[in-house]
Design an enzyme around this catalytic site. Structure first.
Site, PDB file in Angstrom:
ATOM      1  N   SER B  47     -66.345 -49.953  79.229  1.00  0.00           N
ATOM      2  CA  SER B  47     -66.257 -49.637  80.645  1.00  0.00           C
ATOM      3  C   SER B  47     -65.440 -48.359  80.796  1.00  0.00           C
ATOM      4  CB  SER B  47     -65.609 -50.789  81.413  1.00  0.00           C
ATOM      5  OG  SER B  47     -65.693 -50.547  82.807  1.00  0.00           O
ATOM      6  N   GLU B  48     -65.933 -47.436  81.629  1.00  0.00           N
ATOM      7  CA  GLU B  48     -65.349 -46.089  81.693  1.00  0.00           C
ATOM      8  C   GLU B  48     -63.865 -46.085  82.058  1.00  0.00           C
ATOM      9  OE1 GLU B  48     -67.612 -44.135  84.777  1.00  0.00           O
ATOM     10  OE2 GLU B  48     -66.462 -45.073  86.371  1.00  0.00           O
ATOM     11  N   ASN B  49     -63.425 -47.144  82.745  1.00  0.00           N
ATOM     12  CA  ASN B  49     -62.040 -47.183  83.172  1.00  0.00           C
ATOM     13  C   ASN B  49     -61.094 -47.677  82.090  1.00  0.00           C
ATOM     14  OD1 ASN B  49     -63.578 -49.565  83.793  1.00  0.00           O
ATOM     15  ND2 ASN B  49     -61.765 -50.415  84.742  1.00  0.00           N
ATOM     16  N   GLY B  50     -61.557 -47.666  80.826  1.00  0.00           N
ATOM     17  CA  GLY B  50     -60.619 -47.849  79.734  1.00  0.00           C
ATOM     18  C   GLY B  50     -60.631 -49.182  79.057  1.00  0.00           C
ATOM     19  N   SER B  89     -61.467 -42.699  76.896  1.00  0.00           N
ATOM     20  CA  SER B  89     -62.683 -43.368  77.333  1.00  0.00           C
ATOM     21  C   SER B  89     -63.853 -42.391  77.408  1.00  0.00           C
ATOM     22  CB  SER B  89     -62.446 -44.008  78.704  1.00  0.00           C
ATOM     23  OG  SER B  89     -63.606 -44.676  79.130  1.00  0.00           O
TER      24      SER B  89
END
Lengths: 227, 216
Positions: B47-50, B89
């Site tokens: 997930s792009e948010n880490g 990320s």
């Protein structure tokens, strides 16, 4: 003795002047330093340039700052959301300037500033509206866009724990932009759940070394306040 | 001729995601692909948010506001999962470490150009998020969309009329009518739903199509 801890959020933001550029951590509300922002609103600085992933959610954090009319310009990747009504209203009234940056470019440009680089060549955005007018270069057969670093006067971020040297650990996906914003701001201010004695953070797992952090302030987590 | 519904489309995409793949599922429709990954297949979701090793939604009452996905919905972390900051990320995407990303689209060109971030409609507030990084960064970019707009226009096009997200970045398009490969040679049909012929599909899609090698 090095002691970066300050006693209150209002003391932590007291020198943020009108017209400052301020990075604000968080992805949506995860990692949003709400209490520092409340203190900033109370402190009264305006005409701010805000660098943050979103343009505020609901009524707290960046949304509250925009609602209070303190933001001249926002640099972000994803302003429009179901609960970004305060930004939407100001944007439609032409009261706030928007610079839209792809999320990975935002992260890389912030990191570049913190690392002392003069710019980055990124493949993201090549051939799109968001790269119009920008210098490009073909490197090893791939096309890149030159993007410049994004730095700021201040960064407001949220961690889980800090020590008096400013070493930080975060909590889950609330980490997001915190570590790179701390690097890229002249004064990085972290609100944390607790400030622990020096030596009690495991040096193998410190995420942000204290050299990148200028002030830490303890503030109970929002969840605890809500309970 | 029964077009695939959204669940069936998600299940169809899930079939093509192999054991061991590192995968990013875009917000909206692509997120549903996770529900159709077989339990005996280990696929690691980013997930792009880490976060890597993203698990399903938590049980009611177990939500943690610090543990969310790119759509800002509560999720869980699987054993072996990890947290990291935003620059790492997006290095995973841009650096070609993500095997597959699945995105929604307004339009895809037969050459693999993608438009999925902005319609340029009057009054629309633009928002790009991680779409441009994801589209050009993953080893393979899949698009999942209905073939036609509500107005009946094909979203598989010769050239995108909406603002581009990325150039020549999509390799495969999963729709309710058919699965297409797109790229430098144009669009080819990998498979189509029962009752559809290449000619009929070409009429619907409005772009030149050929059968992919091995399709039929």
């Amino acid at each position: 003795m090095v002691d970066k801890s300050v006693d209150s959020v209002s003391e932590a933001v007291a020198d943020i002047a009108d017209g400052s550029s301020v990075m604000i951590g968080g992805f949506g509300t995860a990692g949003m330093p709400d209490e520092l922002i409340e203190a900033l609103i109370e402190h009264g600085a305006g005409n701010l340039t805000i660098i943050s992933n979103n343009a505020g959610n609901g009524e707290t954090g960046v949304a509250a700052l925009i609602k209070a009319g303190r933001v001249r310009k926002i640099v972000c990747s994803f302003p429009r959301q179901a609960d970004s009504h305060h930004f939407d209203a100001r944007y439609r009234a032409d009261e706030i300037e928007l610079e839209l940056v792809p999320q990975g470019n935002l992260a890389a440009r912030i990191q570049a500033a913190g690392a002392g680089l003069g710019g980055i060549f990124t493949p993201t955005g090549y051939g799109t509206l968001l790269a119009e007018g920008k210098e490009t270069r073909r490197i090893d057969g791939r096309d890149y866009v030159l993007e410049y670093p994004i730095r700021a006067d201040f960064a407001l971020i949220k961690g889980r724990r800090a020590d008096r040297w400013g070493n930080l650990v975060y909590r889950k996906t609330a980490r997001n932009f915190g570590p790179i914003m701390a690097m890229a701001a002249r004064t990085a201010i972290a609100q944390v759940e607790e400030i622990v004695p020096l030596g009690s953070l495991d040096p193998e797992t410190i995420v942000t070394p204290g050299i990148f952090v200028q002030r830490v302030v303890a503030f109970a987590p929002s969840a605890a306040r809500a309970a | 001729m029964n077009r695939l519904d959204r669940k069936a489309m998600a299940a169809r995409v899930a079939r093509d995601i192999p054991e061991g793949a590192y995968v990013n599922l875009g917000i909206g429709l692509p997120t549903r692909v996770a529900d159709f990954l077989p339990l005996d297949r280990e696929v690691i979701l980013q997930s792009e948010n880490g976060l890597l090793g993203m698990g399903p939604a938590p049980a009611p009452g177990e939500e943690d506001p610090d543990l969310i996905n790119a759509g800002k919905e509560p999720v869980t972390l699987l054993a072996g999962g990890a947290f990291f900051h935003h620059a790492d990320s997006f290095a995973m995407m841009r650096g070609g470490h993500i095997d597959i990303c699945v995105l929604g689209a307004f339009q895809v060109s037969v050459h693999g150009d993608l438009a999925n971030w902005h319609t340029d409609a009057p009054g629309a507030i633009p928002a790009v998020g991680g779409a441009m990084d994801l589209a050009i960064g993953a080893k393979r970019t899949f698009v999942m969309m209905e073939l036609l707009t509500r107005g009946g226009a094909s979203k598989l096009v010769e050239s995108c009329s909406y603002p581009l997200t990325g150039l020549a970045c999509v390799s495969r398009v999963y729709t309710d009518h058919a699965v297409f490969d797109v790229g430098p040679q144009g669009a080819s049909v990998v498979e189509m739903i029962d009752g559809l012929t290449l000619d009929a599909l070409q009429d619907i899609a409005g772009v030149p199509l050929r059968l992919a090698v091995g399709a039929g």
